[in-house]
Design a protein around this motif. Structure first.
Motif, mmCIF file in Angstrom:
data_model
loop_
_atom_site.group_PDB
_atom_site.id
_atom_site.type_symbol
_atom_site.label_atom_id
_atom_site.label_comp_id
_atom_site.label_asym_id
_atom_site.label_seq_id
_atom_site.Cartn_x
_atom_site.Cartn_y
_atom_site.Cartn_z
ATOM 1 N N VAL A 120 0.832 -1.208 0.000
ATOM 2 C CA VAL A 120 0.000 0.000 0.000
ATOM 3 C C VAL A 120 0.860 1.249 0.000
ATOM 4 O O VAL A 120 0.579 2.210 -0.727
ATOM 5 C CB VAL A 120 -0.968 -0.003 1.201
ATOM 6 C CG1 VAL A 120 -1.671 1.355 1.339
ATOM 7 C CG2 VAL A 120 -2.004 -1.111 1.044
ATOM 8 N N LEU A 121 1.915 1.263 0.783
ATOM 9 C CA LEU A 121 2.785 2.437 0.847
ATOM 10 C C LEU A 121 3.424 2.717 -0.512
ATOM 11 O O LEU A 121 3.407 3.850 -1.004
ATOM 12 C CB LEU A 121 3.868 2.233 1.916
ATOM 13 C CG LEU A 121 4.949 3.322 2.031
ATOM 14 C CD1 LEU A 121 4.331 4.685 2.277
ATOM 15 C CD2 LEU A 121 5.935 2.971 3.151
ATOM 16 N N LYS A 122 3.984 1.685 -1.136
ATOM 17 C CA LYS A 122 4.631 1.893 -2.436
ATOM 18 C C LYS A 122 3.616 2.254 -3.519
ATOM 19 O O LYS A 122 3.861 3.154 -4.321
ATOM 20 C CB LYS A 122 5.409 0.636 -2.832
ATOM 21 C CG LYS A 122 6.647 0.401 -1.984
ATOM 22 C CD LYS A 122 7.511 -0.721 -2.522
ATOM 23 C CE LYS A 122 6.855 -2.060 -2.340
ATOM 24 N NZ LYS A 122 7.752 -3.183 -2.734
ATOM 25 N N ARG A 123 2.488 1.548 -3.534
ATOM 26 C CA ARG A 123 1.463 1.854 -4.535
ATOM 27 C C ARG A 123 0.958 3.283 -4.377
ATOM 28 O O ARG A 123 0.800 4.029 -5.350
ATOM 29 C CB ARG A 123 0.286 0.882 -4.395
ATOM 30 C CG ARG A 123 -0.777 0.983 -5.482
ATOM 31 C CD ARG A 123 -2.155 0.689 -4.929
ATOM 32 N NE ARG A 123 -2.612 1.749 -4.054
ATOM 33 C CZ ARG A 123 -3.346 1.560 -2.964
ATOM 34 N NH1 ARG A 123 -3.687 0.351 -2.586
ATOM 35 N NH2 ARG A 123 -3.714 2.607 -2.236
ATOM 36 N N ALA A 124 0.715 3.705 -3.136
ATOM 37 C CA ALA A 124 0.192 5.044 -2.887
ATOM 38 C C ALA A 124 1.205 6.121 -3.271
ATOM 39 O O ALA A 124 0.833 7.170 -3.807
ATOM 40 C CB ALA A 124 -0.212 5.193 -1.422
ATOM 41 N N LEU A 125 2.487 5.870 -3.003
ATOM 42 C CA LEU A 125 3.507 6.832 -3.409
ATOM 43 C C LEU A 125 3.531 6.942 -4.934
ATOM 44 O O LEU A 125 3.608 8.043 -5.494
ATOM 45 C CB LEU A 125 4.873 6.423 -2.871
ATOM 46 C CG LEU A 125 6.058 7.316 -3.274
ATOM 47 C CD1 LEU A 125 5.818 8.779 -2.877
ATOM 48 C CD2 LEU A 125 7.352 6.798 -2.650
#
Length: 621
Positions: free
Chosen positions: A136-141
């Protein structure tokens, strides 16, 4: 002035105050007490998507008025001088269709900025500690980088210049401030090339963090509709094409991006096994499938990025354009708005490929053409507002079903929001193929293969030795009534580029032409077929083509309403059924029109920091 963003829901509330581009809301959670969980990260990302799901200004009417700049479609209802000016080459920057999107684009650039800055710090900290960042963190960034680039591209395309008539557009990146963004007025870049360079950098960062489309399909189907690597690469091709009209050396980059989309491999040496083939982009076999309301067909090989709309059961979520093109009042069944209609000019352009070709029949409805509405077979006619002789057919599939509201294809709030179940394209692979063909032609090469791939899917004969005149025709017909592909942008960019092979001349003719609409008088004479579309028992009746309704006042209307048809003089009777000028007044193209003028409010509030584009007054008064 108080400003509020509610990040916990997608449809965030926001007001702005008087400072130039001052869209940083008070009370934003600090990075120390926010983004502590995937839940919070997802809520923050939702706040950037709100204009796609809700609002006239970013993906509704106010960005579509400018698409009536040429002759492809016209304003279907009398919407005031502020829309008329956008279609007559006489804009001043203060029309709703220019100033409102400008303000919203910067609001959502700001939101993206805040999220990029916060999430990048987390990812960098994880990398330094040898800790793997969450999906989620990488996708959101990646999403935040992508959305910042996308909205930045919208502004740069509309307002930026790279010549002696103007500069780039204002832009900052929060992560460029080691001690935190100081809330100063964003810097107006010296050249729009500076903006495009930063847009490409953001898209490259998005490509680093976003998943491939196949990963959504296989492991995260709940995220389908979010941008992915294919979306970033496709928008990157578009950005390079826009940049290349100022700096031709970037046509090579367009070709590189589309090649990557076609091959499904965006990083040299990357191994993805089973994913690679499914990530390759290619045209779907059936042109009609692209505009279906069957959700299972949306994530096809041609899909790059869209606004997916589920249609019913939520009166403020979904793509507005389908309802904008449905007949005003919807023949007594559903309150469509009839805001835009096709023209005889578009029909004649489509007809160059034959009288009964796939793209024409799917794109426009001609009077008398059979279609299905609310479960009934009908012959198309119009009974409200401005008559052109044609309607827009591309997005009307959700309205074919019996009881389409309760079935969930169309939302129930037609009076206040007219969204329907469609996968509203922002960019698809056919658009990219035509950009690659254009790039090859602009470099002095041959674009026949890509042009004929697009034509072949529509069962049209191949062409040889194509030049920019063919690019003009193919982009006109293939992408008609897909506003985010922006025919208006094509016309403007061809006017300031060294357009080989005739696109510039064709664009100038279209920009200075009066769209052709069918001449009628009024509907209430005794001989006129009734046009209400409802039987006495309340059921829908299928009528033949109505050939004698009214034209709204655009230089075509007879003002003697209330008279019988028999009282019309023979001269006026003789005009019925002819196609005549829709707009009574239109300006002449001038080079300064290649970029829109900044809204006067922004010039005033900038305290001299924002320079107006050449050819417009500084205050636009």
């Amino acid at each position: 002035m108080k400003k509020l963003i509610i990040f916990a829901i997608a449809l965030a509330s926001l007001t702005s105050c008087a400072k130039f581009l001052d869209v940083k809301p008070e009370g934003i959670p600090t990075n120390d007490n926010y983004f502590q969980s995937d839940y919070q990260i997802n809520n923050a990302i939702k706040s950037i998507y709100s204009p796609m799901a809700d609002g006239d200004d970013c993906f509704g009417r106010n960005t579509v008025w400018v698409e009536c700049l040429g002759t492809q479609m016209v304003v279907g209802r009398n919407s005031g001088d502020w829309s008329k000016e956008l279609t007559t080459l006489k804009w001043n920057g203060d029309e709703f269709g220019l100033k409102n999107p400008f303000e919203w684009y910067y609001k959502f650039i700001e939101r993206s900025n805040w999220i990029v800055d916060a999430l990048l710090k987390q990812v960098n900290a994880n990398d330094a500690a040898g800790k793997e960042s969450s999906y989620v963190l990488k996708r959101a960034l990646g999403e935040a980088y992508f959305l910042r680039a996308f909205f930045h591209l919208q502004v740069a395309n509309w307002y930026g210049r790279d010549d002696d008539m103007g500069k780039g557009v204002p832009f900052v990146r929060y992560e460029d401030f080691p001690n935190g963004y100081d809330n100063s007025i964003p810097t107006q870049q010296e050249h729009v090339s500076d903006n495009y360079r930063m847009i490409i950098e953001d898209l490259d960062n998005a490509l680093k963090y976003l998943p491939y489309l196949s990963e959504y399909v296989k492991d995260h189907p709940e995220d389908l509709g979010r941008p992915q690597k294919q979306a970033a690469m496709a928008i990157k091709a578009r950005a390079y094409a826009y940049w290349a009209n100022w700096k031709p050396e970037h046509w090579d980059d367009v070709i590189t991006c589309v090649n990557a989309l076609e091959g499904g491999e965006f990083t040299a040496g990357e191994f993805r096994g089973e994913f690679k083939d499914s990530d390759k982009r290619a045209l779907v076999a059936d042109f009609n499938e692209l505009f279906t309301d069957e959700i299972s067909k949306w994530w096809n090989s041609e899909y790059c990025w869209s606004i997916p709309s589920n249609g019913g059961f939520n009166d403020r979520v979904g793509a507005e354009f389908p309802g904008l093109t449905l007949e005003n009042k919807g023949y007594g069944v559903y309150n469509g708005w009839g805001s835009f209609k096709a023209t005889n000019d578009a029909y004649e352009e489509f007809k160059k490929d034959g009288d009964d070709n796939t793209r024409m029949k799917r794109s426009i409805l001609k009077y008398g053409q059979e279609w299905t509405y609310a479960g009934n077979q009908m012959k198309y006619y119009s009974s409200a507002d401005i008559e052109t002789g044609f309607g827009i057919n591309k997005w009307l599939e959700p309205f074919k079903h019996p009881d389409f509201i309760n079935a969930g294809y169309v939302n129930e709030a037609g009076g206040s929001w007219v969204s329907a179940r469609v996968n509203y394209h922002i960019i698809r692979f056919a658009d990219c193929l035509l950009l690659r063909a254009e790039a090859k032609i602009m470099k002095g090469g041959n674009g026949d293969a890509d042009i004929n791939t697009v034509r072949g899917r529509a069962n049209l004969s191949p062409k040889n030795g194509c030049n920019m005149a063919e690019i003009y025709h193919e982009r006109y017909c293939e992408l008609a009534y897909e506003p985010m592909a922006s025919h208006a942008t094509d016309l403007r960019r061809w006017m300031h580029s060294d357009s080989k092979g005739g696109a510039k001349a064709l664009a100038k003719v279209e920009l200075e032409s009066h769209p052709q609409a069918l001449y009628h008088v009024w509907r209430d004479w005794p001989e006129s077929p009734e046009g209400r579309g409802i039987k006495d028992d309340g059921t829908l009746k299928a009528l033949g083509p109505v050939m004698n309704p009214t034209i709204d006042g655009k230089g075509l209307e007879s003002t003697r309403k209330g008279l019988n048809y028999t009282e019309i003089d023979d001269t006026e009777k003789g005009k019925i059924g002819d196609y005549q000028n829709y707009q009574g007044e239109k300006g002449t193209w001038d080079d300064h029109l290649a970029a829109y003028p900044y809204p006067s409010k922004q010039i005033t509030n900038s305290a001299g920091r924002l320079q107006q584009n050449g050819g417009y007054s500084k205050s636009n008064e």
